[in-house]
Design an enzyme around this catalytic site. Structure first.
Site, PDB file in Angstrom:
ATOM      1  N   LEU A  40       0.829  -1.230  -0.201  1.00 15.99           N
ATOM      2  CA  LEU A  40       0.071  -0.110   0.011  1.00 15.99           C
ATOM      3  C   LEU A  40       0.892   1.303  -0.044  1.00 15.99           C
ATOM      4  N   THR A  43       2.784   5.641  -4.985  1.00 17.36           N
ATOM      5  CA  THR A  43       4.115   6.196  -5.543  1.00 17.36           C
ATOM      6  C   THR A  43       4.819   6.835  -4.275  1.00 17.36           C
ATOM      7  N   LYS A  53      13.246  11.054   0.325  1.00 17.76           N
ATOM      8  CA  LYS A  53      13.859  11.665   1.577  1.00 17.76           C
ATOM      9  C   LYS A  53      14.642  11.002   2.312  1.00 17.76           C
ATOM     10  N   THR A 146      -5.948   6.831  -8.865  1.00 17.56           N
ATOM     11  CA  THR A 146      -4.898   6.183  -9.563  1.00 17.56           C
ATOM     12  C   THR A 146      -3.384   6.631  -9.907  1.00 17.56           C
ATOM     13  N   SER A 148       0.167   8.940 -10.742  1.00 15.33           N
ATOM     14  CA  SER A 148       0.822   9.206 -11.882  1.00 15.33           C
ATOM     15  C   SER A 148       1.967   8.350 -12.049  1.00 15.33           C
ATOM     16  N   LEU A 189      16.560  17.800  -9.599  1.00 15.68           N
ATOM     17  CA  LEU A 189      17.282  18.441  -8.497  1.00 15.68           C
ATOM     18  C   LEU A 189      17.466  17.459  -7.485  1.00 15.68           C
ATOM     19  N   HIS A 448      13.700  32.920  19.984  1.00 15.64           N
ATOM     20  CA  HIS A 448      15.100  33.292  19.793  1.00 15.64           C
ATOM     21  C   HIS A 448      16.074  32.357  20.264  1.00 15.64           C
TER      22      HIS A 448
HETATM   23  P1  FAD Z   1      -0.166   7.597  -6.172  1.00 19.33           P
HETATM   24  O1  FAD Z   1       0.709   7.901  -5.059  1.00 19.33           O
HETATM   25  O2  FAD Z   1       0.523   7.610  -7.631  1.00 19.33           O
HETATM   26  O3  FAD Z   1      -0.929   6.196  -5.756  1.00 19.33           O
HETATM   27  C1  FAD Z   1      -1.783   5.618  -6.801  1.00 19.33           C
HETATM   28  C2  FAD Z   1      -1.803   4.405  -6.445  1.00 19.33           C
HETATM   29  O4  FAD Z   1      -2.877   3.897  -7.390  1.00 19.33           O
HETATM   30  C3  FAD Z   1      -0.696   3.325  -6.922  1.00 19.33           C
HETATM   31  O5  FAD Z   1      -0.314   2.607  -5.673  1.00 19.33           O
HETATM   32  C4  FAD Z   1      -1.003   2.382  -7.985  1.00 19.33           C
HETATM   33  O6  FAD Z   1      -0.381   1.145  -7.950  1.00 19.33           O
HETATM   34  C5  FAD Z   1      -2.494   2.317  -7.869  1.00 19.33           C
HETATM   35  N1  FAD Z   1      -3.520   2.265  -9.183  1.00 19.33           N
HETATM   36  C6  FAD Z   1      -3.254   2.617 -10.184  1.00 19.33           C
HETATM   37  N2  FAD Z   1      -4.308   2.136 -11.020  1.00 19.33           N
HETATM   38  C7  FAD Z   1      -5.020   1.228 -10.478  1.00 19.33           C
HETATM   39  C8  FAD Z   1      -5.980   0.416 -10.600  1.00 19.33           C
HETATM   40  N3  FAD Z   1      -6.689   0.310 -11.717  1.00 19.33           N
HETATM   41  N4  FAD Z   1      -6.451  -0.604  -9.660  1.00 19.33           N
HETATM   42  C9  FAD Z   1      -5.788  -0.670  -8.449  1.00 19.33           C
HETATM   43  N5  FAD Z   1      -4.690   0.415  -8.069  1.00 19.33           N
HETATM   44  C10 FAD Z   1      -4.385   0.869  -9.072  1.00 19.33           C
HETATM   45  N6  FAD Z   1       5.127  14.749  -3.361  1.00 19.33           N
HETATM   46  C11 FAD Z   1       5.171  15.428  -2.036  1.00 19.33           C
HETATM   47  O7  FAD Z   1       4.465  15.836  -1.594  1.00 19.33           O
HETATM   48  N7  FAD Z   1       6.661  15.594  -1.360  1.00 19.33           N
HETATM   49  C12 FAD Z   1       7.604  15.000  -1.897  1.00 19.33           C
HETATM   50  O8  FAD Z   1       8.729  14.849  -1.316  1.00 19.33           O
HETATM   51  C13 FAD Z   1       7.463  14.003  -3.205  1.00 19.33           C
HETATM   52  N8  FAD Z   1       8.558  13.374  -3.531  1.00 19.33           N
HETATM   53  C14 FAD Z   1       8.578  12.543  -4.548  1.00 19.33           C
HETATM   54  C15 FAD Z   1       9.409  11.963  -5.165  1.00 19.33           C
HETATM   55  C16 FAD Z   1       9.396  11.303  -6.337  1.00 19.33           C
HETATM   56  C17 FAD Z   1      10.853  10.498  -6.734  1.00 19.33           C
HETATM   57  C18 FAD Z   1       8.268  11.087  -6.889  1.00 19.33           C
HETATM   58  C19 FAD Z   1       8.191  10.174  -8.103  1.00 19.33           C
HETATM   59  C20 FAD Z   1       7.016  11.788  -6.489  1.00 19.33           C
HETATM   60  C21 FAD Z   1       7.254  12.684  -5.359  1.00 19.33           C
HETATM   61  N9  FAD Z   1       6.118  13.404  -4.918  1.00 19.33           N
HETATM   62  C22 FAD Z   1       6.263  14.116  -3.620  1.00 19.33           C
HETATM   63  C23 FAD Z   1       4.801  13.211  -5.525  1.00 19.33           C
HETATM   64  C24 FAD Z   1       3.974  12.247  -4.812  1.00 19.33           C
HETATM   65  O9  FAD Z   1       4.585  11.057  -4.761  1.00 19.33           O
HETATM   66  C25 FAD Z   1       2.723  12.211  -5.520  1.00 19.33           C
HETATM   67  O10 FAD Z   1       2.168  13.600  -5.859  1.00 19.33           O
HETATM   68  C26 FAD Z   1       1.656  11.205  -4.580  1.00 19.33           C
HETATM   69  O11 FAD Z   1       1.892  10.121  -4.548  1.00 19.33           O
HETATM   70  C27 FAD Z   1       0.265  11.206  -5.588  1.00 19.33           C
HETATM   71  O12 FAD Z   1      -0.816  10.187  -4.641  1.00 19.33           O
HETATM   72  P2  FAD Z   1      -1.804   9.644  -5.347  1.00 19.33           P
HETATM   73  O13 FAD Z   1      -2.503   9.099  -4.354  1.00 19.33           O
HETATM   74  O14 FAD Z   1      -2.649  10.690  -6.471  1.00 19.33           O
HETATM   75  O15 FAD Z   1      -1.222   8.665  -6.263  1.00 19.33           O
HETATM   76  P1  NAI Z   2       9.095  18.722 -12.975  1.00 20.54           P
HETATM   77  O1  NAI Z   2       7.768  19.181 -13.551  1.00 20.54           O
HETATM   78  O2  NAI Z   2       9.088  19.203 -11.554  1.00 20.54           O
HETATM   79  O3  NAI Z   2      10.215  19.082 -13.899  1.00 20.54           O
HETATM   80  C1  NAI Z   2      10.521  18.685 -15.021  1.00 20.54           C
HETATM   81  C2  NAI Z   2      11.672  19.727 -15.812  1.00 20.54           C
HETATM   82  O4  NAI Z   2      11.796  18.929 -16.830  1.00 20.54           O
HETATM   83  C3  NAI Z   2      11.029  20.833 -16.048  1.00 20.54           C
HETATM   84  O5  NAI Z   2      12.080  21.717 -15.572  1.00 20.54           O
HETATM   85  C4  NAI Z   2      10.820  21.079 -17.532  1.00 20.54           C
HETATM   86  O6  NAI Z   2      10.995  22.265 -18.123  1.00 20.54           O
HETATM   87  C5  NAI Z   2      11.839  19.733 -17.990  1.00 20.54           C
HETATM   88  N1  NAI Z   2      11.731  19.348 -19.254  1.00 20.54           N
HETATM   89  C6  NAI Z   2      10.413  18.956 -19.755  1.00 20.54           C
HETATM   90  N2  NAI Z   2      10.718  18.293 -20.956  1.00 20.54           N
HETATM   91  C7  NAI Z   2      12.022  18.454 -21.270  1.00 20.54           C
HETATM   92  C8  NAI Z   2      12.975  18.110 -22.330  1.00 20.54           C
HETATM   93  N3  NAI Z   2      12.502  17.638 -23.425  1.00 20.54           N
HETATM   94  N4  NAI Z   2      14.358  18.111 -22.368  1.00 20.54           N
HETATM   95  C9  NAI Z   2      14.738  18.977 -21.237  1.00 20.54           C
HETATM   96  N5  NAI Z   2      14.123  19.152 -20.039  1.00 20.54           N
HETATM   97  C10 NAI Z   2      12.524  19.203 -20.102  1.00 20.54           C
HETATM   98  O7  NAI Z   2       8.812  17.082 -13.238  1.00 20.54           O
HETATM   99  P2  NAI Z   2       9.693  16.007 -12.419  1.00 20.54           P
HETATM  100  O8  NAI Z   2      10.859  16.576 -11.561  1.00 20.54           O
HETATM  101  O9  NAI Z   2       9.643  14.850 -13.285  1.00 20.54           O
HETATM  102  O10 NAI Z   2       8.656  15.529 -11.139  1.00 20.54           O
HETATM  103  C11 NAI Z   2       7.244  15.348 -11.284  1.00 20.54           C
HETATM  104  C12 NAI Z   2       6.470  15.912 -10.154  1.00 20.54           C
HETATM  105  O11 NAI Z   2       6.699  14.834  -8.771  1.00 20.54           O
HETATM  106  C13 NAI Z   2       6.923  17.318  -9.693  1.00 20.54           C
HETATM  107  O12 NAI Z   2       6.509  18.134 -10.502  1.00 20.54           O
HETATM  108  C14 NAI Z   2       6.274  17.318  -8.365  1.00 20.54           C
HETATM  109  O13 NAI Z   2       4.910  17.603  -8.525  1.00 20.54           O
HETATM  110  C15 NAI Z   2       6.453  15.695  -7.810  1.00 20.54           C
HETATM  111  N6  NAI Z   2       7.541  15.722  -6.962  1.00 20.54           N
HETATM  112  C16 NAI Z   2       7.735  16.657  -5.965  1.00 20.54           C
HETATM  113  C17 NAI Z   2       8.819  16.458  -5.144  1.00 20.54           C
HETATM  114  C18 NAI Z   2       8.503  17.307  -3.624  1.00 20.54           C
HETATM  115  O14 NAI Z   2       7.417  17.680  -3.226  1.00 20.54           O
HETATM  116  N7  NAI Z   2       9.861  17.452  -3.146  1.00 20.54           N
HETATM  117  C19 NAI Z   2      10.022  15.566  -5.313  1.00 20.54           C
HETATM  118  C20 NAI Z   2       9.800  14.842  -6.686  1.00 20.54           C
HETATM  119  C21 NAI Z   2       8.680  14.717  -7.534  1.00 20.54           C
END
Ligand code: FAD
Ligand code: NAI
Length: 469
Positions: A40, A43, A53, A146, A148, A189, A448
């Protein structure tokens, strides 16, 4: 065992889905949460927020120990790191937290069902388990959560060995000599920071002429400078057109974004971090008639309901920032809406944090957004170099900037670059949520010596009366 009739069926157990399921159960509904994966948490817990993290934490500890401790008189001979132990820590945190959701489901009487959910006739969801067995559930309401998945680029195939998405970059067995990162956004980054701290040479290739598009321009420019100081190399206004996997690594072909001479770049690994796309595979949206927008996101109204009555959607699969806390807040709101309450999400008060060093955190509007909207604003800022605690910590990089409406003094945006910015932004989120003015924030007593005094000083500076500059 369960009978097949529910009040609510939630599809997906990420931070949107599992929170919606628990809140709906708290409100007295009979709830099932379907998850296609074996754990569970979606993402966020499995391959997103939490593992990233964990690696940012341990790699920052190593960087801090090697760069700062000696200056503080803490001597460590023969400092080194063990990547397996670091990965072990990450894996344990993920495993403990994903099991924790099972526990929360049990405590709240949410029924977990393993399998892929799809829509069909109104009021029905079909679950297909790993063995292909199908079960039809009947329900009054359906919440699609579901999430991304990583997006890629034409001509670039992610194999998670040489060419990585964030998932592969969270599980490398060794530190690459050279990591090329496509995309200077959140993932690019953060992961560049992890592997750069552990010794990889980093080249970040970004299509636009700036990093972290969408964030405040001054903050992004300051951050770009900090990252260059950390020896990250940037190729802005550049597009990658091809990635060829060789015996020893990957050769990227790239060219200026607006056309020009191609050139190549060799790296051991490439991380593709150009955004994420909503995941709706196998969901049966067409059968059920659920509408999507041009970007493939499920369309919802202000009450998070799709065009099909009784079918709701939340989190990354709908519009808005792809952030876990946004998905969670929508999870709570949708459960409350389904039970006839006035659940809502204040989209103007959703913080964003990049957990690099220094951290970046913001809430509300950027200067560029206010200028484009023609809103008159006053700006106050305060550098961490003038904050006593920051000096004691040797964390003097960065600043706090507060933007307030010139006429009403209401806070419209807060932007922080600095140590612990992700924690500091909390009070700014509350200030925006409560419609506070810069004067009210300035009048609030801050302990402070803390980094948070920089927020108070920035609020004072909106009125040009900061004390410590
Ligand atoms: P998800 O977390 O993507 O969950 C969707 C779930 O649905 C999955 O478990 C999938 O298997 C399931 N599912 C899909 N289709 C079906 C189906 N048909 N039947 C049954 N199950 C299904 N956000 C932050 O706020 N802070 C962060 O520090 C942060 N760091 C991130 C780092 C990385 C590397 C990545 C990739 C993302 C990060 N994010 C961060 C973004 C965050 O993970 C997502 O915004 C968040 O998980 C979205 O939640 P969600 O519930 O919409 O979908
Ligand atoms: P992002 O949208 O943050 O960044 C994608 C970057 O790729 C942008 O700067 C864009 O201009 C660039 N880009 C797009 N097409 C390109 C190309 N063809 N060539 C070169 N550069 C290109 O997307 P990212 O980093 O993949 O993360 C996805 C999402 O996941 C974030 O937008 C965020 O919502 C979430 N996330 C959040 C975190 C947090 O809250 N700390 C950590 C990681 C992910």
């Amino acid at each position: 065992m369960f009978d097949n009739k529910f009040d609510v069926v939630v599809i997906g157990s990420g931070p949107g889905g599992y929170v919606a399921a628990i809140r709906a159960a708290q409100l007295g509904l009979k709830v099932a949460c379907l998850e296609k994966d074996t754990t569970l948490g979606g993402t966020c817990l499995n391959v997103g927020c939490i593992p990233s993290k964990a690696l940012l934490q341990v790699s920052e500890e190593y960087a801090h120990a090697s760069k700062v401790l000696k200056r503080h008189g803490v001597m460590i001979d023969g400092l080194s790191f063990d990547l397996d132990t670091m990965m072990g820590h990450k894996n344990k945190v993920v495993s403990d937290l994903t099991k924790g959701i099972d526990h929360l489901f049990k405590n709240n009487d949410v029924i977990r069902i393993e399998g892929t959910g799809s829509l069909g006739k109104p009021g029905e969801v079909t679950v297909r388990d790993a063995g292909g067995l199908e079960t039809v559930l009947s329900t009054n309401a359906i919440i699609i959560a579901t999430g991304s998945v990583p997006a890629s680029l034409p001509g670039i195939e992610i194999d998670e060995k040489r060419v990585l998405s964030s998932t592969g970059a969270l599980s490398l067995n060794n530190v690459p000599n050279h990591l090329a990162v496509i995309g200077a956004g959140y993932i690019g980054l953060e992961m560049a920071s992890v592997w750069g701290r552990l010794g990889a040479k980093i080249t970040v290739i970004e299509f636009l002429d700036r990093i972290i598009p969408g964030m405040d321009g001054e903050l992004a420019a300051g951050f770009h400078k900090m990252l260059r100081r950390q020896k990250m190399k940037f190729r802005l206004s550049t597009k990658v057109t091809n990635a060829e996997v060789t015996d020893s690594g990957v050769t990227l072909t790239m060219e200026p974004a607006d056309g020009g001479e191609p050139e190549t770049l060799d790296a051991d690994n490439v991380l593709v971090a150009v955004g994420r796309r909503p995941y709706t595979n196998d969901l049966g949206l067409e059968v059920a008639g659920v509408a999507q927008d041009n970007a493939g996101r499920i369309k919802v109204d202000d009450g998070l309901q799709t065009n099909v009555p009784g079918v709701y959607a939340i989190g990354d699969v709908i519009r808005g920032p792809m952030l876990a806390h946004k998905a969670e807040d929508e999870g709570i709101a949708v459960a409350e809406i389904i039970t006839g309450q006035k659940g809502c999400v204040n989209y103007d008060a959703i913080p964003g944090v990049i957990y690099t060093h220094p951290e970046l955190a913001y809430v509300g509007q950027t200067e560029e957004q206010l200028q484009n909207a023609g809103i008159a604003y006053s700006s106050g800022s305060f550098p961490f170099v003038a904050n006593g605690r920051a000096r004691a910590m040797s964390e003097t990089d960065g600043f706090v900037k507060i933007l307030a409406d010139t006429e009403s003094d209401r806070i419209l945006g807060v932007h922080i670059m600095g140590a612990d910015a992700g924690h500091l932004i909390g009070e700014a989120v509350l200030a925006i949520e409560l419609g506070a003015s810069a004067k009210e924030l300035a009048r609030t007593c801050h302990a402070h010596p803390t980094l948070s005094e920089a927020i108070k000083e920035a609020a004072l500076d909106v009125d040009e009366r900061a004390i410590h500059v």
